[in-house]
Design a protein around this motif. Structure first.
Motif, short mmCIF file in Angstrom:
data_model
loop_
_atom_site.label_atom_id
_atom_site.label_comp_id
_atom_site.label_asym_id
_atom_site.label_seq_id
_atom_site.Cartn_x
_atom_site.Cartn_y
_atom_site.Cartn_z
N ILE A 52 54.26 36.79 55.17
CA ILE A 52 53.29 37.55 55.89
C ILE A 52 51.90 37.93 55.55
CG2 ILE A 52 54.32 39.55 55.08
CD1 ILE A 52 55.06 39.88 58.93
N GLU A 53 51.04 37.98 56.56
CA GLU A 53 50.20 38.31 56.40
C GLU A 53 50.09 39.81 57.37
OE1 GLU A 53 47.04 35.33 58.86
OE2 GLU A 53 49.48 35.24 58.61
N PRO A 54 50.02 40.61 56.65
CA PRO A 54 49.56 42.63 56.87
C PRO A 54 49.21 42.63 58.16
CG PRO A 54 49.24 42.16 54.99
CD PRO A 54 49.22 40.72 54.79
N ALA A 93 51.08 32.65 62.99
CA ALA A 93 50.64 33.03 61.31
C ALA A 93 49.15 32.38 60.53
CB ALA A 93 51.80 33.09 60.16
N TYR A 94 48.83 32.32 60.43
CA TYR A 94 47.96 31.18 59.20
C TYR A 94 47.88 31.67 57.91
CZ TYR A 94 43.71 27.86 57.40
OH TYR A 94 43.24 26.93 57.51
N HIS A 95 47.98 30.11 56.97
CA HIS A 95 48.73 29.79 55.75
C HIS A 95 47.99 28.69 54.64
CE1 HIS A 95 51.39 33.29 55.92
NE2 HIS A 95 51.83 32.59 57.04
N GLY A 96 47.09 28.16 55.86
CA GLY A 96 46.49 26.66 55.25
C GLY A 96 46.19 25.14 55.95
N ARG A 97 45.80 24.43 54.64
CA ARG A 97 46.10 23.05 55.38
C ARG A 97 46.42 22.45 54.97
NH1 ARG A 97 41.30 22.34 59.36
NH2 ARG A 97 39.98 24.16 59.77
N THR A 98 47.10 22.65 53.34
CA THR A 98 47.49 21.79 52.86
C THR A 98 49.06 21.17 53.09
OG1 THR A 98 48.68 22.86 51.37
CG2 THR A 98 46.82 22.61 50.60
N SER A 123 42.03 27.96 46.37
CA SER A 123 41.97 28.28 47.55
C SER A 123 42.78 29.03 47.81
CB SER A 123 42.18 27.28 48.10
OG SER A 123 43.30 26.39 48.21
N GLY A 124 42.72 29.52 49.17
CA GLY A 124 44.06 30.30 49.46
C GLY A 124 45.01 30.00 49.81
N ALA A 125 45.41 28.34 50.94
CA ALA A 125 45.87 27.05 50.69
C ALA A 125 46.84 27.52 49.10
CB ALA A 125 46.14 26.10 50.98
N GLU A 126 46.06 26.99 48.06
CA GLU A 126 46.87 26.34 46.84
C GLU A 126 47.72 28.46 46.08
OE1 GLU A 126 43.46 25.32 43.97
OE2 GLU A 126 45.36 24.83 42.21
N ALA A 131 53.15 39.30 50.38
CA ALA A 131 51.96 39.47 51.64
C ALA A 131 50.68 38.26 51.49
CB ALA A 131 51.32 41.22 51.20
N ASP A 132 50.16 37.97 52.40
CA ASP A 132 49.91 36.86 52.45
C ASP A 132 47.94 37.88 53.06
OD1 ASP A 132 47.22 34.75 52.51
OD2 ASP A 132 48.28 33.55 53.72
N GLU A 133 46.95 38.39 51.20
CA GLU A 133 45.99 39.41 52.12
C GLU A 133 45.25 38.27 50.95
OE1 GLU A 133 45.60 42.94 52.32
OE2 GLU A 133 47.63 43.35 52.06
N VAL A 134 45.09 37.41 51.96
CA VAL A 134 44.28 36.27 51.61
C VAL A 134 42.14 37.12 52.75
CG1 VAL A 134 43.52 33.39 51.93
CG2 VAL A 134 45.17 34.39 50.83
N GLN A 135 43.02 37.01 53.95
CA GLN A 135 41.86 37.45 54.67
C GLN A 135 41.72 38.98 54.75
OE1 GLN A 135 39.94 36.14 59.03
NE2 GLN A 135 41.99 35.10 58.25
N THR A 136 42.89 39.48 54.59
CA THR A 136 42.66 41.72 54.92
C THR A 136 42.76 41.97 53.47
OG1 THR A 136 45.26 40.79 54.07
CG2 THR A 136 44.67 40.89 56.70
N GLY A 177 45.61 37.87 60.62
CA GLY A 177 43.93 36.57 60.95
C GLY A 177 43.73 35.73 61.78
N GLU A 178 43.19 34.01 60.97
CA GLU A 178 43.21 32.81 62.25
C GLU A 178 43.74 32.74 63.38
OE1 GLU A 178 40.45 31.47 61.18
OE2 GLU A 178 40.50 32.75 59.44
N GLY A 179 45.46 34.11 63.36
CA GLY A 179 45.95 33.93 64.73
C GLY A 179 45.67 34.94 65.88
N ALA A 208 42.36 36.10 47.38
CA ALA A 208 41.36 34.60 47.12
C ALA A 208 40.12 35.11 48.52
CB ALA A 208 42.00 33.47 48.37
N LYS A 209 39.02 34.20 49.28
CA LYS A 209 38.04 35.13 49.68
C LYS A 209 37.78 36.04 48.92
CE LYS A 209 39.82 33.38 54.39
NZ LYS A 209 39.13 32.83 55.12
N GLY A 210 37.47 37.60 49.54
CA GLY A 210 36.33 38.58 49.09
C GLY A 210 36.70 38.49 47.45
#
Ligand code: PLZ
Length: 440
Positions: free
Chosen positions: A221-223, A151-156, A124-127, A254-259, A226-228, A283-285
């Protein structure tokens, strides 16, 4: 099986079968797991989700930015069928297999920078975010991590600490991991005239005064956040932070999980300003809907953890790796980076037209197929989450899957699969325009 690429409602939403399933969900699944729409999926592909009652809905969500290559991409399906015949799992830490190595090689090659790299895979992205922090701490022998407002980085546990928004993500779930510090970012619509360099200077000043670079392992940082709220920082913000990290030995993550993976009209969002992260989290895409995530980065940082220090039973599962290889091939072969830019043009044009007639639409922003509209009360910059909810609800009733986001919940966000047609996009924005008129 091909799905007709047309919006078509054959029942009211939710239809009778979805209602039955929703009753079963309520009895079997805790309410903590919410759903955007009370409609159950039966099939999906192109730009359409077909529900269990036969309604054809337009997909502007991609399962939260996951099905970039579509939800039933032929290459992904073929690769999965073949991998299922061979084997479904051995565990890469027990008897490894080539799919994992191929995904690592591809990520090492495709991510920004031509330095020597290594990649480790997770689920997962969070992991993956958690592991990026572990790696940065092992490398720097420092503890602190800095993250940003919105910021959003996960739920763990660690990533809840890194995520900004209390409800719904954190409320009642503490105590949170220590040594996570938050600083101001860059939010052009709400920052006044603060340019990228000034916003970076403000963040760096806070970090130096309140944490100290010598205590800081990583800046995450998310470039584009996303959720924010799909917040694209002012030009110059990311390069200035990356330069400061390089000068101080802080690992720039760089947290590019969403981007990532063509979503923003570049393969990775960092590329737009030629930012080369030390570590990049994806992650994700990455894998056409199969669970897979990765940390890719400079070899000397990635090699810091001791042998056996990184892993997990399913990380880089063979099915996910087969899907990822096929998804990456599809992005390239089908020109999906370019397609994301075309989608950007179409959506921005439709949204700008709406904004010109409607002073509740305060800001239209984003890149590629990651576009948003921030909604406010007329004549102010006061967030209007209720309007976002109402417009989304009306669109849902008319068969358009649209999501909201934002710290204030007042942002409509558009994340279609890159396989959606222009006709479907126009139809979806006709529905949205009607929803805006109806909420007047
Ligand atoms: N980093 C930038 O966007 C996941 C979360 C949906 P996971 N975003 C969708 C929800 O409400 O849970 C995300 C992200 C960024 C990390 C993550 C976390 O990725 O795969 O959901 O763990």
């Amino acid at each position: 099986m091909s799905i007709e690429q047309k919006r078509r409602l054959v029942t009211d939403l939710p239809g009778p079968r979805s209602q039955e399933l929703m009753a079963r969900k309520t009895a079997a699944v805790p309410d903590g797991v919410g759903t955007t729409m009370p409609v159950f999926a039966a099939r999906a592909g192109g730009g359409i989700v077909v529900d269990v009652d036969g309604n054809h809905l337009i997909d502007l969500g991609s399962g939260i930015a996951v099905t970039t290559v579509g939800a039933s991409s032929p290459r992904v399906q073929d690769a999965l069928t073949k991998q299922i015949e061979d084997f479904t799992h051995t565990c890469f830490m027990v008897t490894p297999y080539d799919g994992y190595v191929t995904v690592a090689e591809k990520l090492n090659q495709l991510t920004p920078g031509d330095h020597d790299k290594r990649t480790v895979l997770f689920n997962s992205g969070a992991e993956a975010v958690e592991n990026a922090v572990k790696i940065a701490r092992a490398h720097t022998k420092r503890d602190a991590v800095v993250v940003f407002d919105h910021a959003y980085h996960g739920r763990t546990n660690l990533t809840m600490a890194m995520t900004a928004k209390n409800k719904p993500y954190k409320h009642g779930f503490g105590p949170f991991a220590p040594e996570v510090y938050r600083t101001a970012g860059s939010y052009p619509y709400r920052d006044g005239d603060l340019d990228g360099a000034a916003a970076a200077a403000r963040a760096i000043d806070q970090i130096e005064k309140q944490i100290g670079a010598e205590n800081l392992a990583a800046l995450v940082i998310e470039p584009i956040q996303g959720e924010g709220g799909f917040i694209e920082p002012a030009i110059g913000f990311l390069p200035a932070l990356a330069a400061w990290c390089r000068a101080t030995g802080v690992v720039f993550v760089a947290d590019e999980v969403q981007t990532g993976f063509a979503r923003t009209g570049d393969l990775f969002a960092c590329e737009r300003e030629s930012v080369v992260p030390d570590l990049i989290v994806t992650a994700k895409g990455i894998a056409g809907g199969l669970p897979l995530s990765a940390v890719t980065g400079r070899a000397e940082i990635m090699q810091a953890p001791h042998v056996g220090g990184l892993g997990g039973t399913y990380g880089g599962n063979p099915l996910s790796c087969a899907a990822a290889i096929a998804a990456m091939e599809t992005i390239e072969a089908d020109g999906l980076v370019q397609r994301a830019r075309e989608i950007e043009g179409l959506i921005l044009e439709r949204l700008s037209r709406l904004r010109d007639q409607d002073d509740r639409i305060a800001d239209v922003r984003g890149r590629g197929a990651m576009i948003a509209a921030e909604l406010v009360r007329p004549g102010s910059d006061e967030p209007d989450p209720r309007l976002a909810r109402d417009v989304a609800r009306l669109a849902h009733q008319d068969g358009v899957v649209v999501l909201t986001c934002g710290t204030y919940g007042n942002v409509l966000r558009f994340l279609p699969p890159l396989t959606i047609s222009d006709d479907l996009l126009h139809d979806a924005f006709d529905v949205l325009a009607a929803a805006f008129r109806e909420t007047r």
